[in-house]
Design a protein around this motif. Structure first.
Motif, short mmCIF file in Angstrom:
data_model
loop_
_atom_site.label_atom_id
_atom_site.label_comp_id
_atom_site.label_asym_id
_atom_site.label_seq_id
_atom_site.Cartn_x
_atom_site.Cartn_y
_atom_site.Cartn_z
N GLU A 426 38.27 -35.65 -1.88
CA GLU A 426 39.15 -36.62 -2.06
C GLU A 426 38.98 -37.42 -3.30
OE1 GLU A 426 41.00 -38.62 1.69
OE2 GLU A 426 39.06 -37.88 2.29
N LEU A 427 37.63 -37.77 -3.52
CA LEU A 427 37.35 -38.46 -4.79
C LEU A 427 37.81 -37.78 -6.26
CD1 LEU A 427 33.99 -39.86 -3.66
CD2 LEU A 427 35.92 -41.30 -4.37
N LEU A 454 50.22 -31.02 -4.95
CA LEU A 454 51.20 -30.93 -3.77
C LEU A 454 50.25 -30.16 -2.83
CD1 LEU A 454 53.91 -30.84 -2.81
CD2 LEU A 454 54.22 -28.74 -3.62
N GLN A 455 49.38 -29.23 -2.88
CA GLN A 455 48.58 -28.96 -1.83
C GLN A 455 47.61 -29.97 -1.21
OE1 GLN A 455 47.57 -25.18 -0.20
NE2 GLN A 455 47.38 -27.16 0.97
N MET A 456 47.04 -30.84 -2.01
CA MET A 456 46.24 -31.97 -1.78
C MET A 456 46.71 -32.64 -0.82
SD MET A 456 43.06 -31.14 -2.42
CE MET A 456 42.46 -32.71 -1.93
N SER A 457 48.19 -33.20 -1.45
CA SER A 457 48.92 -34.32 -1.03
C SER A 457 49.26 -33.83 0.36
CB SER A 457 49.80 -34.78 -1.69
OG SER A 457 49.76 -35.14 -2.93
N HIS A 458 49.42 -32.83 0.60
CA HIS A 458 50.02 -32.31 2.03
C HIS A 458 48.80 -32.31 2.89
CE1 HIS A 458 52.87 -30.17 4.76
NE2 HIS A 458 51.90 -29.66 5.00
N LEU A 459 47.67 -31.79 2.62
CA LEU A 459 46.43 -31.93 3.39
C LEU A 459 46.08 -33.20 3.60
CD1 LEU A 459 43.95 -30.28 4.26
CD2 LEU A 459 42.91 -30.58 2.49
N LEU A 460 46.10 -34.11 2.67
CA LEU A 460 45.81 -35.60 3.03
C LEU A 460 46.68 -36.70 3.85
CD1 LEU A 460 44.09 -36.47 -0.31
CD2 LEU A 460 42.98 -35.59 1.84
#
Length: 581
Positions: A426-427, A454-460
């Protein structure tokens, strides 16, 4: 000569046994005996003598006295050094027990002459190690030509593993002035050279013999683990060249190693995942990273195809009998799926995914993007495939936080490592987003970056480090004393996690407040969630300060207290805002 009552020192008895063993050696008669009964008796004699030799070497290796203080120890070592190649021949014996004991003797001998004891008179340590390791590697290569039995190959690889493991152990405990001696005297120096010149890694794709695959993968993993000590190895200009050369050979086989994920043999799969994890942690090569990511995608796809997502989640729960679950699916005794996995593999798979995305984002964040050469089409396809099946999994399963923590809670070290890796992810994503917003370079690179984002945003959107930390606090009963135990323990990296999480929390306090409210609504045991977290931090600060004042805390925790107080201040602002509303 009578056998001594104790084996805590080397005596004349051990020297005589070694002499008799070497004098009786006749290669043609050792392995081809006409009379079966005589052959059996002779093999029993060999085993007895090898056991005595092993005990003597154990005594020398484990005792604190210097070899030069014992005349029989000197005779024993000189005799063994001059005849070690004869002993090595027993690695190809047709009796597996003899091969096993020979492996043990040779391993102890190599470790004995690698340690920091005074160099034995009349023994050229470097040449002795070099000749023996070359001989062992020759036996290994000869056996590879016609693999009737894998015992010799497996034993040779276990010797290599023991030498590299001992080398890592000594480097980890060495102080600066000792590093030079370790690098020059340890057998691993000669071993790396032998492996670089003679070790054949082409056979790792041969799934016909599981023992050879696993043993070979263990040696490759040992080489990858040495990357941690690259700075120490670099103090020897010759050794670092050899090491980087063999490391390059290993990395060139990563795609072949990835192919073994679907070999259907669980121990091999676990070693492959370990190798990939070490590789992605150490690489800054975008193509290498995507090669690993693509193999993870293919492996995960086969797992999901073998089991429906909901059924798979059921198997992964710890409250049933399927902790170790499917290993090659069968239907009427026929293999219908070539995937093998268990809980530990699942955890490692998750760790690799986190490490891969962290690495990709760091490559884009910490480097001049204009210098990054990527073929975007293939990478975009891989990223979109992962996005598709991960979205499907996330949308179908509301309790993934609980699932994930259930997998990790049986091991404190694994749990804290998982939470640490997630908060690092996340950092890193925060810095990555800043780079993406200001990016005005080539469109194909931007497309890859946007897909990662996009992948990270969806995961978080489904869970964050806050979710995992709050669930962790629930499991401790909001007991600050348990957190203190984690902080001072050297068995986990919880302290590192807590410092990074505090930094993360300070910058994301508003989202933390929202998640706390959701926890209040969803979990009855989490009433007044934010207030209870504040209480934990407040009590933890007071306890650490009290211990420091009494000189009972194991280290200077001033920076930790400072960080905890910042979080405490942020949490108080939330409480004040909540009360004023």
């Amino acid at each position: 000569m009578e056998k001594p009552e104790k084996f805590n020192v080397v005596t004349q008895y051990h020297v005589e046994v070694l002499k008799n063993f070497l004098n009786d050696f006749q290669l043609q008669n050792t392995f081809i005996t006409i009379n079966v009964s005589e052959e059996f008796k002779y093999q029993q004699l060999i085993l007895k003598r090898l056991s005595v030799i092993t005990n003597a070497l154990n005594s020398l290796y484990q005792q604190d006295f210097h070899i030069t203080d014992n005349k029989y120890a000197i005779k024993f070592c000189n005799l063994l050094s001059k005849n070690q190649l004869i002993l090595a021949q027993y690695l190809i014996h047709n009796n597996n027990f003899i091969v096993y004991l020979t492996k043990k003797v040779l391993t102890l001998w190599l470790l004995l002459i690698s340690n920091e004891k005074p160099i034995i008179d009349n023994i050229n340590i470097e040449e002795t190690q070099k000749q023996l390791l070359k001989k062992i590697c020759d036996l290994y290569n000869d056996k590879l030509k016609d693999v009737v039995s894998s015992v010799t190959i497996e034993s040779v690889l276990e010797i290599f593993h023991s030498v590299m493991k001992d080398f890592r152990h000594r480097l980890s405990e060495a102080i600066d002035e000792d590093v030079g001696n370790i690098l020059s005297q340890h057998a691993c120096r000669r071993l790396l050279n032998v492996l670089n010149e003679w070790f054949k890694m082409e056979h790792i794709t041969d799934a016909s013999n599981n023992l050879i695959i696993v043993s070979t993968l263990i040696v490759i993993l040992d080489i990858k683990k040495l990357e941690i000590y690259e700075a120490e190895i670099a103090k020897d200009s010759y050794l670092i060249q050899i090491f980087l050369s063999i490391l390059e050979r290993v990395d060139s086989k990563i795609e072949s190693i990835c192919g073994l994920l679907c070999c259907g043999y669980l121990p091999a799969v676990r070693k492959v995942l370990d190798i990939l994890h070490y590789t992605v942690r150490s690489t800054s090569d975008i193509d290498m990273t995507f090669t690993i990511l693509t193999s993870m995608r293919d492996y995960t796809g086969k797992i999901l195809a073998a089991f429906e997502a909901q059924e798979l989640n059921g198997y992964l729960m710890f409250d049933n009998d399927h902790t170790e679950f499917f290993d090659r699916q069968r239907n009427n005794n026929k293999v219908v799926s070539d995937v093998s996995i268990n809980i530990e593999c699942t955890k490692k798979l998750i760790d690799i995914y986190m490490e891969v995305y962290t690495t990709i984002m760091k490559i884009f964040t910490e480097n001049d993007i204009s210098l990054i050469d990527i073929s975007a089409d293939i990478k975009l396809r891989t990223l979109m495939n992962i996005l598709t099946f991960s979205n499907d999994l996330l949308q179908k399963n509301e309790n993934l936080v609980e699932y994930l923590l259930n997998w990790y809670t049986n091991n404190d070290s694994d749990l804290t490592s998982f939470m640490l890796n997630f908060v690092r992810l996340e950092l890193t994503f925060r810095e990555f987003k800043k780079k993406l917003i200001n990016f005005d370079g080539e469109s194909h690179i931007k497309s890859v970056m946007e897909c990662v984002s996009l992948q990270m945003s969806h995961l978080l959107n489904h869970f964050t480090s806050h979710d995992f930390f709050l669930r962790f606090l629930i499991s401790t009963g909001f007991n600050h004393s348990i957190l203190l135990d984690f902080i001072i323990s050297n068995e986990t990296n919880f302290l590192e996690f807590l410092l990074k999480y505090c930094k993360y929390l300070e910058q994301d306090i508003s989202r933390f407040s929202i998640i706390c409210k959701k926890f209040d609504e969803k979990h009855s045991e989490m009433e007044n969630c934010a207030e209870r977290v504040l209480g934990v931090f407040n009590d933890l600060i007071q306890l650490i300060q009290s211990l420091m004042e009494k000189n009972l805390f194991p280290y200077n925790a001033t920076s930790l207290i400072k960080r905890l107080k910042k979080v405490e201040s942020c949490l108080k602002e939330i409480m004040y805002s909540k009360d004023s509303n």
